[in-house]
Design an enzyme around this catalytic site. Structure first.
Site, PDB file in Angstrom:
ATOM      1  CB  SER A   1      53.849  55.292  41.280  1.00 11.92           C
ATOM      2  OG  SER A   1      54.766  54.814  40.309  1.00 11.92           O
TER       3      SER A   1
ATOM      4  CE1 TYR B   1      49.427  51.818  39.672  1.00 11.18           C
ATOM      5  CE2 TYR B   1      51.357  52.793  38.613  1.00 11.18           C
ATOM      6  CZ  TYR B   1      50.780  52.133  39.685  1.00 11.18           C
ATOM      7  OH  TYR B   1      51.560  51.802  40.768  1.00 11.18           O
TER       8      TYR B   1
ATOM      9  CE  LYS C   1      49.571  53.797  42.806  1.00  8.16           C
ATOM     10  NZ  LYS C   1      49.301  53.404  44.194  1.00  8.16           N
TER      11      LYS C   1
HETATM   12  N1  LIG Z   1      55.654  47.282  42.184  1.00  9.11           N
HETATM   13  C1  LIG Z   1      56.076  48.480  41.759  1.00  9.11           C
HETATM   14  O1  LIG Z   1      57.014  48.622  40.963  1.00  9.11           O
HETATM   15  C2  LIG Z   1      55.392  49.717  42.253  1.00  9.11           C
HETATM   16  C3  LIG Z   1      55.914  50.963  41.882  1.00  9.11           C
HETATM   17  C4  LIG Z   1      55.295  52.112  42.339  1.00  9.11           C
HETATM   18  C5  LIG Z   1      54.197  52.013  43.168  1.00  9.11           C
HETATM   19  N2  LIG Z   1      53.712  50.785  43.499  1.00  9.11           N
HETATM   20  C6  LIG Z   1      52.575  50.722  44.387  1.00  9.11           C
HETATM   21  O2  LIG Z   1      52.942  49.981  45.533  1.00  9.11           O
HETATM   22  C7  LIG Z   1      51.784  49.293  46.041  1.00  9.11           C
HETATM   23  C8  LIG Z   1      52.047  47.799  46.132  1.00  9.11           C
HETATM   24  O3  LIG Z   1      52.466  47.342  44.863  1.00  9.11           O
HETATM   25  P1  LIG Z   1      52.590  45.799  44.511  1.00  9.11           P
HETATM   26  O4  LIG Z   1      53.629  45.712  43.472  1.00  9.11           O
HETATM   27  O5  LIG Z   1      52.723  44.961  45.736  1.00  9.11           O
HETATM   28  O6  LIG Z   1      51.178  45.618  43.824  1.00  9.11           O
HETATM   29  P2  LIG Z   1      50.254  44.331  43.682  1.00  9.11           P
HETATM   30  O7  LIG Z   1      49.321  44.631  42.578  1.00  9.11           O
HETATM   31  O8  LIG Z   1      51.089  43.109  43.588  1.00  9.11           O
HETATM   32  O9  LIG Z   1      49.523  44.308  45.097  1.00  9.11           O
HETATM   33  C9  LIG Z   1      48.555  45.221  45.434  1.00  9.11           C
HETATM   34  C10 LIG Z   1      47.559  44.533  46.361  1.00  9.11           C
HETATM   35  O10 LIG Z   1      46.392  45.343  46.433  1.00  9.11           O
HETATM   36  C11 LIG Z   1      45.282  44.478  46.460  1.00  9.11           C
HETATM   37  N3  LIG Z   1      44.070  45.139  45.976  1.00  9.11           N
HETATM   38  C12 LIG Z   1      43.744  45.468  44.693  1.00  9.11           C
HETATM   39  N4  LIG Z   1      42.515  46.009  44.647  1.00  9.11           N
HETATM   40  C13 LIG Z   1      42.065  46.033  45.934  1.00  9.11           C
HETATM   41  C14 LIG Z   1      40.853  46.465  46.534  1.00  9.11           C
HETATM   42  N5  LIG Z   1      39.848  46.991  45.817  1.00  9.11           N
HETATM   43  N6  LIG Z   1      40.720  46.333  47.865  1.00  9.11           N
HETATM   44  C15 LIG Z   1      41.701  45.789  48.616  1.00  9.11           C
HETATM   45  N7  LIG Z   1      42.883  45.356  48.106  1.00  9.11           N
HETATM   46  C16 LIG Z   1      43.051  45.474  46.778  1.00  9.11           C
HETATM   47  C17 LIG Z   1      45.650  43.330  45.537  1.00  9.11           C
HETATM   48  O11 LIG Z   1      44.873  42.173  45.806  1.00  9.11           O
HETATM   49  C18 LIG Z   1      47.125  43.154  45.837  1.00  9.11           C
HETATM   50  O12 LIG Z   1      47.356  42.167  46.819  1.00  9.11           O
HETATM   51  C19 LIG Z   1      50.644  49.676  45.104  1.00  9.11           C
HETATM   52  O13 LIG Z   1      50.005  50.834  45.604  1.00  9.11           O
HETATM   53  C20 LIG Z   1      51.359  50.023  43.818  1.00  9.11           C
HETATM   54  O14 LIG Z   1      50.603  50.875  42.994  1.00  9.11           O
HETATM   55  C21 LIG Z   1      54.284  49.632  43.063  1.00  9.11           C
END
Ligand SMILES: NC(=O)c1ccc[n+]([C@@H]2O[C@H](COP(=O)([O-])OP(=O)(O)OC[C@H]3O[C@@H](n4cnc5c(N)ncnc54)[C@H](O)[C@@H]3O)[C@@H](O)[C@H]2O)c1
Length: 257
Positions: free
Chosen positions: A150, A163, A167
């Site tokens: 991230s 968090y 990352k």
């Molecule tokens: N949304 C953003 O702005 C953003 C920015 C930077 C990085 N990210 C990263 O992108 C990725 C996706 O983000 P998102 O917004 O869709 O997040 P989200 O939290 O909506 O989805 C993440 C998914 O991971 C699953 N998960 C959580 N713990 C788990 C486990 N122990 N085993 C299996 N699955 C598990 C959740 O059920 C969820 O469906 C993540 O790695 C997040 O950290 C997101």
């Protein structure tokens, strides 16, 4: 872009989230055979994402409920890929605790349990998936691992110390795994998304914050899950075989590093 996924098999975690669902759909559209995973308690959402994906293109997806922190679950997901599709070409480590973080809090208010939970899922879980997939990826001789970091590792994002640290650890793990798995022909890279305008981000940030971040970008607009697709698919695909250990920032030119 020459990057067909026909005949390629991909293990993708976190498909119940907005970003994971977007990757899933694009992989299947491009012809990939996808083992799609997420926690068991997301089965309804994940199954409907998989069913929709299976209407979209030449590829095919199957859902396997799997907790990325559980060695047995990840081994089962890998076995599903090799048994069902005969091979595993790429692992996309998208699952993480993000949506479930709750409101931003000063680091003095975080608890040991908060830290342990985030590090366990985002770091140990990412490693657990790599550990399970590495032998099957090596079998094909040109495996691909795409981790998800991230931009918060660069800008520090106040209120999210655990968090952000998790990352940053994913970036370190990416470099270390690249060194170790390169001998088997497997590349390991990370994609580092900026703040995506999705359900997860709206749950942990105010509208005003979302707009403020969008205004700081070189490309001054909201970032959508689709903005991540080409970077992830290139790194997980056949054309990126001489790129490894890198973190590719996709954030509309917000941070430069
Ligand atoms: N949304 C953003 O702005 C953003 C920015 C930077 C990085 N990210 C990263 O992108 C990725 C996706 O983000 P998102 O917004 O869709 O997040 P989200 O939290 O909506 O989805 C993440 C998914 O991971 C699953 N998960 C959580 N713990 C788990 C486990 N122990 N085993 C299996 N699955 C598990 C959740 O059920 C969820 O469906 C993540 O790695 C997040 O950290 C997101």
């Amino acid at each position: 872009m020459r990057n067909t996924y026909e005949g390629r098999s991909v293990l993708l975690t976190g498909v119940a989230g907005d970003i994971g669902r977007t990757y899933l759909h694009q992989f299947v559209k491009a012809g990939a055979q996808v083992v799609a995973t997420d926690l068991e308690n997301t089965t309804d959402t994940a199954e409907s994402a998989v069913a929709e994906a299976n209407t979209l293109g030449a590829g095919r997806a199957v859902f396997v409920p799997a907790d990325i922190t559980a060695a047995g679950d990840m081994a089962k997901a890998v076995r599903t890929a090799t048994d069902t599709f005969g091979r595993l070409d790429a692992l996309v480590n998208n699952a993480a605790i993000y949506h479930g973080l709750g409101p931003k809090r000063p680091l003095t208010e975080l608890t040991e349990q908060d830290w342990e939970r985030v590090l366990r899922v985002n770091v140990v879980g990412t490693w657990q998936a790599i550990r399970a997939a590495a032998p099957a990826l090596a079998d094909g001789g040109g495996g691909r691992i795409v981790n998800v970091a991230s931009v918060v590792t660069r800008n520090g994002a106040a209120g999210f110390a655990h968090y952000v640290a998790s990352k940053a650890a994913v970036e370190g793990l990416t470099r270390s795994a690249a060194r170790e798995l390169g001998a088997a022909g497997t590349t390991v890279n990370a994609v580092s998304p900026g703040l995506v305008d999705d359900t997860g981000s709206r749950a942990v940030n105010t509208d005003e914050y979302m707009e403020r971040v969008a205004a700081t970008r070189s490309i001054q607009r909201a970032m959508l899950p689709d903005d991540l697709v080409s970077a992830v698919m290139w790194l997980a695909g056949p054309d990126s075989g001489f790129v490894s250990g890198q973190t590719v920032i996709v954030d509309g030119g917000g941070v430069f590093a």
